[in-house]
Motif scaffolding. Structure first.
Motif, PDB file in Angstrom:
ATOM      1  N   PHE A  66      33.051  27.921  34.458  1.00  9.33           N
ATOM      2  CA  PHE A  66      33.470  28.479  35.747  1.00  9.33           C
ATOM      3  C   PHE A  66      32.304  28.621  36.724  1.00  9.33           C
ATOM      4  O   PHE A  66      32.512  28.938  37.888  1.00  9.33           O
ATOM      5  N   ARG A  67      31.062  28.429  36.235  1.00 11.68           N
ATOM      6  CA  ARG A  67      29.898  28.728  37.067  1.00 11.68           C
ATOM      7  C   ARG A  67      29.191  27.451  37.496  1.00 11.68           C
ATOM      8  O   ARG A  67      29.138  26.475  36.747  1.00 11.68           O
ATOM      9  N   ASN A  68      28.584  27.488  38.678  1.00  7.20           N
ATOM     10  CA  ASN A  68      27.713  26.383  39.087  1.00  7.20           C
ATOM     11  C   ASN A  68      26.287  26.674  38.591  1.00  7.20           C
ATOM     12  O   ASN A  68      26.028  27.734  38.009  1.00  7.20           O
ATOM     13  N   PRO A  69      25.347  25.739  38.786  1.00  4.91           N
ATOM     14  CA  PRO A  69      24.018  25.938  38.175  1.00  4.91           C
ATOM     15  C   PRO A  69      23.280  27.186  38.648  1.00  4.91           C
ATOM     16  O   PRO A  69      22.363  27.644  37.972  1.00  4.91           O
ATOM     17  N   VAL A  70      23.666  27.771  39.784  1.00  3.51           N
ATOM     18  CA  VAL A  70      22.992  29.006  40.202  1.00  3.51           C
ATOM     19  C   VAL A  70      23.804  30.256  39.839  1.00  3.51           C
ATOM     20  O   VAL A  70      23.492  31.357  40.275  1.00  3.51           O
ATOM     21  N   GLY A  71      24.865  30.067  39.051  1.00  2.00           N
ATOM     22  CA  GLY A  71      25.603  31.218  38.538  1.00  2.00           C
ATOM     23  C   GLY A  71      26.789  31.644  39.381  1.00  2.00           C
ATOM     24  O   GLY A  71      27.537  32.547  38.987  1.00  2.00           O
ATOM     25  N   GLN A  72      26.965  31.011  40.535  1.00  4.66           N
ATOM     26  CA  GLN A  72      28.101  31.360  41.392  1.00  4.66           C
ATOM     27  C   GLN A  72      29.391  30.808  40.782  1.00  4.66           C
ATOM     28  O   GLN A  72      29.377  29.742  40.161  1.00  4.66           O
ATOM     29  N   LEU A  73      30.495  31.525  40.969  1.00  3.55           N
ATOM     30  CA  LEU A  73      31.782  30.997  40.484  1.00  3.55           C
ATOM     31  C   LEU A  73      32.159  29.774  41.304  1.00  3.55           C
ATOM     32  O   LEU A  73      32.108  29.796  42.543  1.00  3.55           O
ATOM     33  N   LYS A  74      32.522  28.685  40.607  1.00  4.25           N
ATOM     34  CA  LYS A  74      32.840  27.432  41.281  1.00  4.25           C
ATOM     35  C   LYS A  74      34.173  27.551  42.029  1.00  4.25           C
ATOM     36  O   LYS A  74      34.981  28.430  41.739  1.00  4.25           O
ATOM     37  N   MET A  75      34.373  26.638  42.949  1.00  5.99           N
ATOM     38  CA  MET A  75      35.585  26.714  43.775  1.00  5.99           C
ATOM     39  C   MET A  75      36.845  26.402  42.986  1.00  5.99           C
ATOM     40  O   MET A  75      37.952  26.754  43.416  1.00  5.99           O
ATOM     41  N   ASP A  76      36.708  25.732  41.815  1.00  6.18           N
ATOM     42  CA  ASP A  76      37.896  25.479  40.989  1.00  6.18           C
ATOM     43  C   ASP A  76      38.000  26.471  39.825  1.00  6.18           C
ATOM     44  O   ASP A  76      38.814  26.290  38.926  1.00  6.18           O
ATOM     45  N   ALA A  77      37.183  27.528  39.834  1.00 11.41           N
ATOM     46  CA  ALA A  77      37.339  28.592  38.826  1.00 11.41           C
ATOM     47  C   ALA A  77      38.657  29.324  39.100  1.00 11.41           C
ATOM     48  O   ALA A  77      39.154  29.306  40.232  1.00 11.41           O
ATOM     49  N   PRO A  78      39.220  30.003  38.098  1.00 14.67           N
ATOM     50  CA  PRO A  78      40.528  30.649  38.311  1.00 14.67           C
ATOM     51  C   PRO A  78      40.433  31.999  39.015  1.00 14.67           C
ATOM     52  O   PRO A  78      41.433  32.697  39.120  1.00 14.67           O
ATOM     53  N   PHE A  79      39.225  32.376  39.441  1.00 14.20           N
ATOM     54  CA  PHE A  79      39.071  33.603  40.235  1.00 14.20           C
ATOM     55  C   PHE A  79      37.807  33.454  41.064  1.00 14.20           C
ATOM     56  O   PHE A  79      37.016  32.527  40.860  1.00 14.20           O
ATOM     57  N   THR A  80      37.636  34.363  42.023  1.00 19.39           N
ATOM     58  CA  THR A  80      36.447  34.326  42.870  1.00 19.39           C
ATOM     59  C   THR A  80      35.684  35.639  42.694  1.00 19.39           C
ATOM     60  O   THR A  80      36.224  36.618  42.158  1.00 19.39           O
ATOM     61  N   HIS A  81      34.463  35.668  43.162  1.00 23.99           N
ATOM     62  CA  HIS A  81      33.671  36.904  43.091  1.00 23.99           C
ATOM     63  C   HIS A  81      34.405  38.064  43.763  1.00 23.99           C
ATOM     64  O   HIS A  81      34.262  39.213  43.365  1.00 23.99           O
ATOM     65  N   ARG A  82      35.189  37.747  44.799  1.00 22.97           N
ATOM     66  CA  ARG A  82      35.864  38.815  45.558  1.00 22.97           C
ATOM     67  C   ARG A  82      36.951  39.509  44.748  1.00 22.97           C
ATOM     68  O   ARG A  82      37.415  40.579  45.118  1.00 22.97           O
ATOM     69  N   ASP A  83      37.402  38.876  43.664  1.00 21.06           N
ATOM     70  CA  ASP A  83      38.480  39.462  42.857  1.00 21.06           C
ATOM     71  C   ASP A  83      37.990  40.599  41.966  1.00 21.06           C
ATOM     72  O   ASP A  83      38.811  41.343  41.418  1.00 21.06           O
ATOM     73  N   PHE A  84      36.683  40.711  41.773  1.00 22.54           N
ATOM     74  CA  PHE A  84      36.145  41.719  40.848  1.00 22.54           C
ATOM     75  C   PHE A  84      35.767  42.974  41.629  1.00 22.54           C
ATOM     76  O   PHE A  84      35.023  42.894  42.605  1.00 22.54           O
ATOM     77  N   ARG A  85      36.292  44.120  41.197  1.00 26.93           N
ATOM     78  CA  ARG A  85      36.017  45.394  41.874  1.00 26.93           C
ATOM     79  C   ARG A  85      34.889  46.134  41.157  1.00 26.93           C
ATOM     80  O   ARG A  85      34.949  46.331  39.943  1.00 26.93           O
TER      81      ARG A  85
END
Ligand code: FE2
Length: 380
Positions: free
Chosen positions: A181-200
């Motif tokens: 789910f992560r790109n090489p810098v650790g960000q959630l990829k655009m085809d991951a099943p959730f985004t960083h914004r989904d985590f509270r």
């Protein structure tokens, strides 16, 4: 574990003098994982976090956590444990070297005892109710349909506003997001099943009183601490280790032309474990697709499903809060009639949490007391 956050006041450099407005020295706590080698957060306390008025052995507390008592070795059977009949408190039902699964039910309460799990990260799933998870990182409101992660070693308590019910997975090897789910810098990829914004993340509160006692679990034994200063006396923190909530309905399901394997529902991972979220979705689009899962022999996985709501495509006669265990060693698949009945359907309203384990699970004595034994025969 997710992304970097900074809350409250922190000094420009770690491990440097940092004082409050009155000139009093503040105390750093480096909260690290895997030694000092991977993720960490740094918290700044008003008092030294390592000083206790008292610390000594304890029996545990059924409201917070008790050790799992394994049942004698059992014949290979498909199992169904009825969570609706679970007693109040925390009831372990399944265990392996990688995970302990417990049911939990709590009445509305404000407890003066906190809990810190030294044996693993606690991944809760809230079936119903409302609570505020109080931690040194701040307060996190949680409720129905939330996954809630409390990292290993974080002292915390749930202030239960409406009776809380659900399941908790103690992840002994440590929680992580699936690496794909992560790109090489650790960000959630655009085809991951959730985004960083989904985590509270917890809302930062600043220093406040904490529980007077903390029950600590380590090696399935317990000690009770009476810390000198509040474990919540934090003026600021930063880092990547923090408790979070993720609502299961924020999970973005994928649909294929034909039935895709359960890995397409992958949500969270831990060594030896994969968690999947089955959420309401459109099913396969091929005109002859069979949306129901195909019978399968997964030779090295035990499969656990916690049923939340809706009509689960492959099972009949299982209701909310039931937990099925399909052990490795025998084929498993849909109940008779479900496979055929799914042909031509185009959506499902099922909501469930699945856990696949690569080491076999053992039942506890408490699970046997809650078991619906006819389940094993229900494929005849
Ligand atoms: Fe399966």
């Amino acid at each position: 574990m997710l992304h970097y956050l900074s809350r409250g006041s922190v000094p420009a450099k770690p491990h440097t003098v940092f004082r409050d407005a009155r000139g009093k020295l503040l105390y750093e706590e480096c909260f690290t994982r895997r030694g000092f080698d991977t993720e960490f957060s740094i918290l700044y306390h008003e008092g030294p976090p390592q000083v206790d008025e008292e610390i000594g052995p304890s029996e545990g507390d059924p409201r917070l956590r008790v050790a799992a008592t394994l049942a004698p070795p059992q014949p290979l059977r498909r199992r169904l444990v009825l969570g609706e009949n679970a007693p109040q408190g925390v009831t372990p039902i399944l265990a392996s070297e990688d995970v302990v699964v417990s049911l939990e039910r709590h009445p509305p309460m404000e407890s003066d005892i906190g809990f810190s799990n030294g044996d693993g990260d606690d991944l809760h799933f809230v079936y119903s109710g409302k609570a505020v998870l109080e931690t040194p990182f701040g307060d996190l409101p949680v409720g129905e349909g939330d996954y809630v992660l409390v990292p290993r070693g974080v002292p915390h308590r749930f202030r239960v506003l409406e009776a809380l019910e659900g399941i908790v997975f103690e992840l002994r090897g440590g929680f992580h997001l699936p690496v794909q789910f992560r790109n090489p810098v650790g960000q959630l990829k655009m085809d991951a099943p959730f985004t960083h914004r989904d985590f509270r993340a917890p809302g930062f509160t600043g220093p406040r009183p904490g529980p007077s006692e903390i029950l600590v679990k380590k090696g399935d034994r317990f000690v009770k601490r009476r810390p000198r200063s509040s474990v919540f006396d934090v003026v600021g923190w930063d880092g990547t280790v923090w408790p979070f909530a993720f609502p299961i309905l924020a999970y973005q399901p994928k649909t294929g032309l034909i039935h895709l394997p359960p890995t397409i529902h992958a949500t969270f991972a831990a060594p030896g474990l994969l968690f999947c979220s089955f959420v309401p979705r459109v099913t396969d689009t091929h005109p002859d697709a069979i949306p129901c899962p195909y019978p399968h022999t997964s030779v090295d996985c035990d499969e656990v499903i916690y049923y939340v709501r809706g009509n689960f495509t492959s099972r009949k006669g299982v209701g909310p809060r039931a937990i099925s265990l399909h052990p490795m060693g025998v084929p498993h698949g849909p109940h008779p009639g479900s496979y055929e009945a799914s042909i031509g359907t185009r959506s499902t309203d099922e909501l469930a949490v699945m856990m696949d384990t690569f080491r076999p699970l053992s039942l506890t004595t408490q699970a046997l007391a809650l078991e619906h034994t006819p389940y094993h025969e229900s494929w005849k």
